[in-house]
Design a protein around this motif. Structure first.
Motif, PDB file in Angstrom:
ATOM      1  N   ILE A 188      37.778  55.115  36.880  1.00 40.27           N
ATOM      2  CA  ILE A 188      37.988  53.741  36.425  1.00 40.27           C
ATOM      3  C   ILE A 188      39.026  53.138  37.369  1.00 40.27           C
ATOM      4  N   ASP A 189      38.581  52.246  38.214  1.00 43.86           N
ATOM      5  CA  ASP A 189      39.418  51.735  39.297  1.00 43.86           C
ATOM      6  C   ASP A 189      39.241  50.220  39.400  1.00 43.86           C
ATOM      7  N   PRO A 190      39.871  49.459  38.505  1.00 42.63           N
ATOM      8  CA  PRO A 190      39.620  48.021  38.455  1.00 42.63           C
ATOM      9  C   PRO A 190      40.132  47.277  39.687  1.00 42.63           C
ATOM     10  N   PHE A 191      39.572  46.078  39.881  1.00 38.56           N
ATOM     11  CA  PHE A 191      39.969  45.210  40.984  1.00 38.56           C
ATOM     12  C   PHE A 191      41.115  44.298  40.544  1.00 38.56           C
ATOM     13  N   THR A 192      42.030  44.059  41.444  1.00 38.29           N
ATOM     14  CA  THR A 192      43.124  43.136  41.159  1.00 38.29           C
ATOM     15  C   THR A 192      42.590  41.703  41.228  1.00 38.29           C
ATOM     16  N   PRO A 193      43.332  40.732  40.657  1.00 35.42           N
ATOM     17  CA  PRO A 193      42.901  39.328  40.766  1.00 35.42           C
ATOM     18  C   PRO A 193      42.704  38.869  42.207  1.00 35.42           C
ATOM     19  N   ASP A 194      43.577  39.304  43.116  1.00 43.00           N
ATOM     20  CA  ASP A 194      43.426  38.920  44.521  1.00 43.00           C
ATOM     21  C   ASP A 194      42.160  39.518  45.124  1.00 43.00           C
ATOM     22  N   GLU A 195      41.850  40.753  44.759  1.00 37.89           N
ATOM     23  CA  GLU A 195      40.626  41.386  45.269  1.00 37.89           C
ATOM     24  C   GLU A 195      39.396  40.676  44.718  1.00 37.89           C
ATOM     25  N   THR A 328      36.898  46.465  35.253  1.00 33.02           N
ATOM     26  CA  THR A 328      37.908  45.442  35.506  1.00 33.02           C
ATOM     27  C   THR A 328      38.059  44.532  34.297  1.00 33.02           C
ATOM     28  N   TYR A 329      36.935  44.119  33.734  1.00 37.70           N
ATOM     29  CA  TYR A 329      36.967  43.267  32.547  1.00 37.70           C
ATOM     30  C   TYR A 329      37.744  43.937  31.416  1.00 37.70           C
ATOM     31  N   ALA A 330      37.405  45.185  31.122  1.00 40.01           N
ATOM     32  CA  ALA A 330      38.059  45.893  30.017  1.00 40.01           C
ATOM     33  C   ALA A 330      39.554  46.037  30.263  1.00 40.01           C
ATOM     34  N   SER A 331      39.930  46.396  31.483  1.00 39.32           N
ATOM     35  CA  SER A 331      41.350  46.596  31.776  1.00 39.32           C
ATOM     36  C   SER A 331      42.112  45.282  31.686  1.00 39.32           C
TER      37      SER A 331
END
Length: 399
Positions: A188-195, A328-331
């Motif tokens: 589980i490796d979410p994307f940051t807002p900048d990414e 990403t959504y869940a995190s």
């Protein structure tokens, strides 16, 4: 019966005949042994073992003479003479009309690429738990993959019991697992807002709308592909998820699980994506998202992954699979303090434990104001000091 009454005699230059009575039937079986005096003596001993087993009620014809026509004649269960390969092929064919295309394809791969190559030549009745365990122990795969393989085999053997081909399912009530170390963080490796912003900025318009919506809805790729404009309830502000479309299916099917059928709230960024996508597909009234290269519905996740991979490379964002948009959504939701039960419903999880187990590390450890409302409502009487307690305190302090 042999001439000397031993029940053993020469049948040819390369075989010996053994005679015995089983269930009132005179049986004659040939053994591929050259009829030398020593081999004839061995055949007599073998016949004596057969007679003893018959007397004790432990004789299984198919074990002693597996290639004999009598093996099928006297078999208590057909699985004593039918190979696991023949059964699995016929069983898989029967499953096709009862399963979703994607589920059947998963069964097919497990049966054809794993089970039949390993167990195909074994008689169905001879397939034992220890045999399966020893094979699974050698496989280099995750426990999740092992569970999928066992699930298919267990289902097939359950049906074999129902069909009276075998007496019992050797996998009943048992599951093999390996000891696994901690999962990699990349699971589980979410994307940051900048990414997220960088990825969306380099995508073509329709692909950008798809990805932005994915980041802010948490839908699975198969659910995004199957989404139609009729699934969007503008008045209530929700998207109704009721279908999924995988690479192997020619048409949309039911969702992954019953809990996956759900209503997902359209958050403002997701709404922006839908409003932008209207210009491309809304008037057609069919699918929401199209492959911009063909102007048709995406045909599974493979073409999406091609566009996705190019975008991440162009945006100079470390590669993760498209499914990470869901993570990403869940995190994001949990990190912002949204209620885990609400997040579970949005994600289509069957229970909140699934959500907290998978994404617990993104949940705030403590709210500074936590407990304040309960204190305000219930604890006020407990905060008053009794009069006598106050006096005792004064007296004691005077001493």
């Amino acid at each position: 019966m042999g001439r000397d009454g031993s029940g053993v005699k020469k049948a040819s230059e390369s075989s010996i005949q053994i005679s015995f009575t089983y269930r009132g039937v005179e049986c004659r079986e040939r053994v591929r042994l050259k009829p030398t005096p020593a081999n004839l003596k061995r055949a007599e001993q073998w016949r004596a073992t057969v007679l003893l087993a018959i007397e004790q009620g432990t004789f299984v014809y198919s074990q002693s003479f597996p290639n004999s026509p009598n093996a099928a004649r006297f078999a208590e269960y057909k699985g004593e003479v039918q190979t696991a390969g023949d059964y699995l092929e016929a069983w898989l064919k029967r499953q096709e009309k009862h399963l979703k295309v994607s589920t059947y394809d998963g069964y097919r791969k497990i049966v054809n690429y794993h089970l039949i190559p390993e167990f195909g030549r074994i008689r169905l009745a001879d397939l034992k738990r220890t045999t399966v365990r020893d094979w699974l122990d050698k496989l280099d795969c995750t426990n999740k993959r092992l569970a999928n393989i066992q699930s298919v085999l267990r289902k097939a053997l359950d049906d074999a019991v129902e069909d009276e081909l075998i007496a019992a399912n050797p996998l009943y009530g048992w599951t093999y697992r390996k000891q696994e170390g901690p999962k990699e963080e990349d699971d589980i490796d979410p994307f940051t807002p900048d990414e997220q912003r960088a990825i969306v900025d380099v995508l073509p318009d329709q692909a950008a709308n798809l990805v932005r919506f994915a980041f802010w809805s948490g839908l699975r790729t198969s659910e995004l592909v199957a989404l139609d404009w009729s699934d969007v309830d503008w008045r209530r502000g929700v998207v109704v998820v009721r279908r999924a479309m995988t690479q192997t299916a020619e048409a949309a099917e039911d969702t992954k699980t019953r809990s996956s059928r759900r209503e997902v709230k359209i958050l403002p960024p997701a709404l922006t994506a839908l409003e932008a996508q209207k210009a491309f597909t809304f008037l057609a009234g069919k699918e929401v998202f199209q492959d911009p290269r063909h102007g048709e519905r995406w045909v599974g996740d493979s073409p999406i992954r091609i566009v996705w991979t190019r975008a991440l490379k162009k945006a100079k964002v470390r590669y993760r699979k498209p499914y990470q948009t869901r993570h990403t959504y869940a995190s994001m939701m949990l990190s912002a303090g949204e209620h885990p039960m609400w997040v579970a419903r949005q994600m289509g999880h069957s229970n909140v434990q699934t959500t907290t187990r998978s994404y617990g590390r993104w949940m705030p450890l403590a709210d500074p104001e936590a407990g304040g409302k309960a204190v305000e409502k219930f604890a006020e009487p407990m905060l008053r000091f009794p009069a006598d307690s106050s006096q005792d305190s004064t007296v004691n302090s005077g001493k």
